[in-house]
Scaffold this motif. Structure first.
Motif, PDB file in Angstrom:
ATOM      1  N   ALA A   1       0.832  -1.208   0.000  1.00  0.00           N
ATOM      2  CA  ALA A   1       0.000   0.000   0.000  1.00  0.00           C
ATOM      3  C   ALA A   1       0.866   1.256   0.000  1.00  0.00           C
ATOM      4  O   ALA A   1       0.554   2.238  -0.691  1.00  0.00           O
ATOM      5  CB  ALA A   1      -0.923  -0.005   1.222  1.00  0.00           C
ATOM      6  N   LEU A   2       1.963   1.243   0.754  1.00  0.00           N
ATOM      7  CA  LEU A   2       2.857   2.407   0.806  1.00  0.00           C
ATOM      8  C   LEU A   2       3.488   2.680  -0.556  1.00  0.00           C
ATOM      9  O   LEU A   2       3.530   3.831  -1.005  1.00  0.00           O
ATOM     10  CB  LEU A   2       3.949   2.176   1.851  1.00  0.00           C
ATOM     11  N   VAL A   3       3.964   1.640  -1.215  1.00  0.00           N
ATOM     12  CA  VAL A   3       4.555   1.820  -2.551  1.00  0.00           C
ATOM     13  C   VAL A   3       3.514   2.385  -3.512  1.00  0.00           C
ATOM     14  O   VAL A   3       3.780   3.336  -4.261  1.00  0.00           O
ATOM     15  CB  VAL A   3       5.119   0.486  -3.083  1.00  0.00           C
ATOM     16  N   GLY A   4       2.313   1.809  -3.483  1.00  0.00           N
ATOM     17  CA  GLY A   4       1.254   2.298  -4.362  1.00  0.00           C
ATOM     18  C   GLY A   4       0.902   3.743  -4.061  1.00  0.00           C
ATOM     19  O   GLY A   4       0.721   4.555  -4.986  1.00  0.00           O
ATOM     20  N   ALA A   5       0.828   4.085  -2.778  1.00  0.00           N
ATOM     21  CA  ALA A   5       0.453   5.443  -2.384  1.00  0.00           C
ATOM     22  C   ALA A   5       1.489   6.462  -2.834  1.00  0.00           C
ATOM     23  O   ALA A   5       1.152   7.505  -3.410  1.00  0.00           O
ATOM     24  CB  ALA A   5       0.271   5.506  -0.867  1.00  0.00           C
ATOM     25  N   VAL A   6       2.752   6.187  -2.587  1.00  0.00           N
ATOM     26  CA  VAL A   6       3.821   7.135  -2.912  1.00  0.00           C
ATOM     27  C   VAL A   6       3.990   7.281  -4.418  1.00  0.00           C
ATOM     28  O   VAL A   6       4.083   8.392  -4.947  1.00  0.00           O
ATOM     29  CB  VAL A   6       5.144   6.697  -2.251  1.00  0.00           C
ATOM     30  N   VAL A   7       4.019   6.157  -5.115  1.00  0.00           N
ATOM     31  CA  VAL A   7       4.188   6.217  -6.568  1.00  0.00           C
ATOM     32  C   VAL A   7       2.969   6.848  -7.231  1.00  0.00           C
ATOM     33  O   VAL A   7       3.092   7.706  -8.117  1.00  0.00           O
ATOM     34  CB  VAL A   7       4.441   4.804  -7.143  1.00  0.00           C
ATOM     35  N   GLY A   8       1.777   6.444  -6.792  1.00  0.00           N
ATOM     36  CA  GLY A   8       0.560   6.992  -7.380  1.00  0.00           C
ATOM     37  C   GLY A   8       0.452   8.496  -7.170  1.00  0.00           C
ATOM     38  O   GLY A   8       0.112   9.249  -8.099  1.00  0.00           O
ATOM     39  N   ASP A   9       0.740   8.953  -5.951  1.00  0.00           N
ATOM     40  CA  ASP A   9       0.692  10.388  -5.658  1.00  0.00           C
ATOM     41  C   ASP A   9       1.721  11.148  -6.499  1.00  0.00           C
ATOM     42  O   ASP A   9       1.464  12.268  -6.948  1.00  0.00           O
ATOM     43  CB  ASP A   9       0.947  10.632  -4.169  1.00  0.00           C
ATOM     44  N   SER A  10       2.892  10.571  -6.673  1.00  0.00           N
ATOM     45  CA  SER A  10       3.937  11.233  -7.453  1.00  0.00           C
ATOM     46  C   SER A  10       3.524  11.366  -8.921  1.00  0.00           C
ATOM     47  O   SER A  10       3.771  12.398  -9.554  1.00  0.00           O
ATOM     48  CB  SER A  10       5.254  10.453  -7.353  1.00  0.00           C
ATOM     49  N   ILE A  11       2.885  10.331  -9.453  1.00  0.00           N
ATOM     50  CA  ILE A  11       2.396  10.409 -10.834  1.00  0.00           C
ATOM     51  C   ILE A  11       1.307  11.466 -10.932  1.00  0.00           C
ATOM     52  O   ILE A  11       1.279  12.276 -11.869  1.00  0.00           O
ATOM     53  CB  ILE A  11       1.880   9.038 -11.297  1.00  0.00           C
ATOM     54  N   GLY A  12       0.383  11.457  -9.968  1.00  0.00           N
ATOM     55  CA  GLY A  12      -0.677  12.464  -9.960  1.00  0.00           C
ATOM     56  C   GLY A  12      -0.109  13.871  -9.879  1.00  0.00           C
ATOM     57  O   GLY A  12      -0.586  14.791 -10.552  1.00  0.00           O
ATOM     58  N   PHE A  13       0.934  14.049  -9.069  1.00  0.00           N
ATOM     59  CA  PHE A  13       1.595  15.346  -8.948  1.00  0.00           C
ATOM     60  C   PHE A  13       2.165  15.782 -10.294  1.00  0.00           C
ATOM     61  O   PHE A  13       1.994  16.939 -10.709  1.00  0.00           O
ATOM     62  CB  PHE A  13       2.717  15.252  -7.908  1.00  0.00           C
ATOM     63  N   ALA A  14       2.847  14.862 -10.976  1.00  0.00           N
ATOM     64  CA  ALA A  14       3.448  15.195 -12.269  1.00  0.00           C
ATOM     65  C   ALA A  14       2.384  15.556 -13.302  1.00  0.00           C
ATOM     66  O   ALA A  14       2.560  16.501 -14.087  1.00  0.00           O
ATOM     67  CB  ALA A  14       4.287  14.010 -12.758  1.00  0.00           C
ATOM     68  N   VAL A  15       1.286  14.817 -13.306  1.00  0.00           N
ATOM     69  CA  VAL A  15       0.203  15.100 -14.258  1.00  0.00           C
ATOM     70  C   VAL A  15      -0.420  16.461 -13.957  1.00  0.00           C
ATOM     71  O   VAL A  15      -0.673  17.251 -14.865  1.00  0.00           O
ATOM     72  CB  VAL A  15      -0.863  13.988 -14.202  1.00  0.00           C
ATOM     73  N   GLY A  16      -0.671  16.732 -12.662  1.00  0.00           N
ATOM     74  CA  GLY A  16      -1.242  18.025 -12.292  1.00  0.00           C
ATOM     75  C   GLY A  16      -0.323  19.174 -12.643  1.00  0.00           C
ATOM     76  O   GLY A  16      -0.776  20.232 -13.099  1.00  0.00           O
ATOM     77  N   ARG A  17       0.961  18.993 -12.462  1.00  0.00           N
ATOM     78  CA  ARG A  17       1.929  20.037 -12.781  1.00  0.00           C
ATOM     79  C   ARG A  17       1.999  20.278 -14.288  1.00  0.00           C
ATOM     80  O   ARG A  17       2.186  21.414 -14.743  1.00  0.00           O
ATOM     81  CB  ARG A  17       3.303  19.641 -12.255  1.00  0.00           C
ATOM     82  N   ARG A  18       1.830  19.198 -15.043  1.00  0.00           N
ATOM     83  CA  ARG A  18       1.922  19.317 -16.512  1.00  0.00           C
ATOM     84  C   ARG A  18       0.684  19.966 -17.109  1.00  0.00           C
ATOM     85  O   ARG A  18       0.783  20.834 -17.984  1.00  0.00           O
ATOM     86  CB  ARG A  18       2.116  17.918 -17.113  1.00  0.00           C
ATOM     87  N   TYR A  19      -0.503  19.588 -16.626  1.00  0.00           N
ATOM     88  CA  TYR A  19      -1.739  20.043 -17.263  1.00  0.00           C
ATOM     89  C   TYR A  19      -2.489  21.117 -16.475  1.00  0.00           C
ATOM     90  O   TYR A  19      -3.427  21.720 -17.007  1.00  0.00           O
ATOM     91  CB  TYR A  19      -2.654  18.844 -17.527  1.00  0.00           C
ATOM     92  N   GLY A  20      -2.121  21.329 -15.211  1.00  0.00           N
ATOM     93  CA  GLY A  20      -2.698  22.413 -14.447  1.00  0.00           C
ATOM     94  C   GLY A  20      -4.118  22.155 -13.966  1.00  0.00           C
ATOM     95  O   GLY A  20      -4.676  21.060 -14.120  1.00  0.00           O
ATOM     96  N   ILE A  21      -4.711  23.206 -13.403  1.00  0.00           N
ATOM     97  CA  ILE A  21      -6.046  23.104 -12.805  1.00  0.00           C
ATOM     98  C   ILE A  21      -7.104  22.814 -13.850  1.00  0.00           C
ATOM     99  O   ILE A  21      -8.176  22.273 -13.546  1.00  0.00           O
ATOM    100  CB  ILE A  21      -6.390  24.415 -12.055  1.00  0.00           C
ATOM    101  N   GLY A  22      -6.819  23.128 -15.109  1.00  0.00           N
ATOM    102  CA  GLY A  22      -7.779  22.852 -16.182  1.00  0.00           C
ATOM    103  C   GLY A  22      -8.110  21.381 -16.300  1.00  0.00           C
ATOM    104  O   GLY A  22      -9.231  21.019 -16.665  1.00  0.00           O
ATOM    105  N   LEU A  23      -7.138  20.526 -15.975  1.00  0.00           N
ATOM    106  CA  LEU A  23      -7.379  19.083 -16.025  1.00  0.00           C
ATOM    107  C   LEU A  23      -8.439  18.681 -15.008  1.00  0.00           C
ATOM    108  O   LEU A  23      -9.333  17.885 -15.313  1.00  0.00           O
ATOM    109  CB  LEU A  23      -6.082  18.328 -15.754  1.00  0.00           C
ATOM    110  N   LEU A  24      -8.361  19.247 -13.799  1.00  0.00           N
ATOM    111  CA  LEU A  24      -9.344  18.928 -12.762  1.00  0.00           C
ATOM    112  C   LEU A  24     -10.714  19.484 -13.122  1.00  0.00           C
ATOM    113  O   LEU A  24     -11.741  18.851 -12.847  1.00  0.00           O
ATOM    114  CB  LEU A  24      -8.876  19.479 -11.417  1.00  0.00           C
ATOM    115  N   GLU A  25     -10.735  20.643 -13.733  1.00  0.00           N
ATOM    116  CA  GLU A  25     -12.013  21.223 -14.157  1.00  0.00           C
ATOM    117  C   GLU A  25     -12.655  20.365 -15.242  1.00  0.00           C
ATOM    118  O   GLU A  25     -13.872  20.147 -15.230  1.00  0.00           O
ATOM    119  CB  GLU A  25     -11.788  22.647 -14.657  1.00  0.00           C
ATOM    120  N   ALA A  26     -11.842  19.868 -16.170  1.00  0.00           N
ATOM    121  CA  ALA A  26     -12.364  18.994 -17.225  1.00  0.00           C
ATOM    122  C   ALA A  26     -12.864  17.680 -16.635  1.00  0.00           C
ATOM    123  O   ALA A  26     -13.924  17.166 -17.012  1.00  0.00           O
ATOM    124  CB  ALA A  26     -11.279  18.729 -18.270  1.00  0.00           C
TER     125      ALA A  26
END
Length: 211
Positions: free
Chosen positions: A60-85
């Motif tokens: 669970a820890l590996v999944g949590a850390v890796v998953g959050d890091s991927i989500g962070f990278a995606v959010g940084r790349r596409y910005g708040i517009g991704l969440l709005e979409a």
């Protein structure tokens, strides 16, 4: 019948399921990560299933850390517009209200939101992508990601494991009833914590003008 069926599930499949579900949820896709973690931990209370609580928490820890890091990278790349979409397409999970709660959490608690958010379903899904979209420095995000992930995975596993063992001891004549009691108790505690935090985030701060 349930006991016989559970014994056919290889422990490795349990660990991989926990890793995958928690990781995908942390990435930003709504999945029942907490329920899967609790269920796998309860399986570890049954010696005949050969499931290790330590390996459940580690997966669970590996999944949590890796998953959050991927989500962070995606959010940084596409910005708040991704969440709005995403909110327009999946309003139940990414609607404006949910995003507003997550944004307010970052406004009030900053990087601590990454840690606190691990214990709240809405924030667990949104914390990574939103932290990236809000341009939080990764050097601040990653330590909080590790700390929050560790507290949630190992803390939840330890608490549920102890509760499951206690339930089995108290209800030896009704072994599966013990597991049901443990699941219900864990879900109730999680619900109360979630309700309390969301109440804090939706309540105006003291001294703030009413809108």
């Amino acid at each position: 019948m349930i006991a016989e069926w559970l014994q056919t599930i290889p422990p490795l499949a349990v660990y991989l399921t926990v890793l995958g579900v928690v990781g995908i949820e942390s990435f930003g896709i709504p999945l029942p990560g907490e329920i899967v973690l609790v269920s796998a931990t309860l399986m570890a209370t049954r010696p005949e299933l050969a499931v290790s609580a330590i390996w459940v928490a580690t997966a669970a820890l590996v999944g949590a850390v890796v998953g959050d890091s991927i989500g962070f990278a995606v959010g940084r790349r596409y910005g708040i517009g991704l969440l709005e979409a995403a909110g327009r397409r999946f309003p139940k999970h990414f609607g404006p209200g949910h995003v507003a709660i997550a944004e307010r959490a970052f406004e009030r608690w900053g990087v601590l939101t990454v840690i606190i958010g691990r214990f709240i379903a809405i924030l667990r899904i949104l914390a990574g992508p939103l932290a990236g979209a809000l341009r939080m420095p990764y050097r601040k995000f990653m330590p909080a990601n590790l700390v929050g992930g560790f507290l949630w995975t190992f803390g939840t596993t330890a608490a549920v494991y102890a509760l499951g063992i206690a339930a089995e001891t108290w209800l030896k004549r009704f072994s599966w009833a013990g597991l049901i009691v443990a699941v219900i108790a864990a879900l109730v505690v999680g619900f109360l914590v979630k309700r309390r935090v969301i109440g804090l985030l939706t309540r105006p701060e003291e001294g703030a003008p009413a809108s």
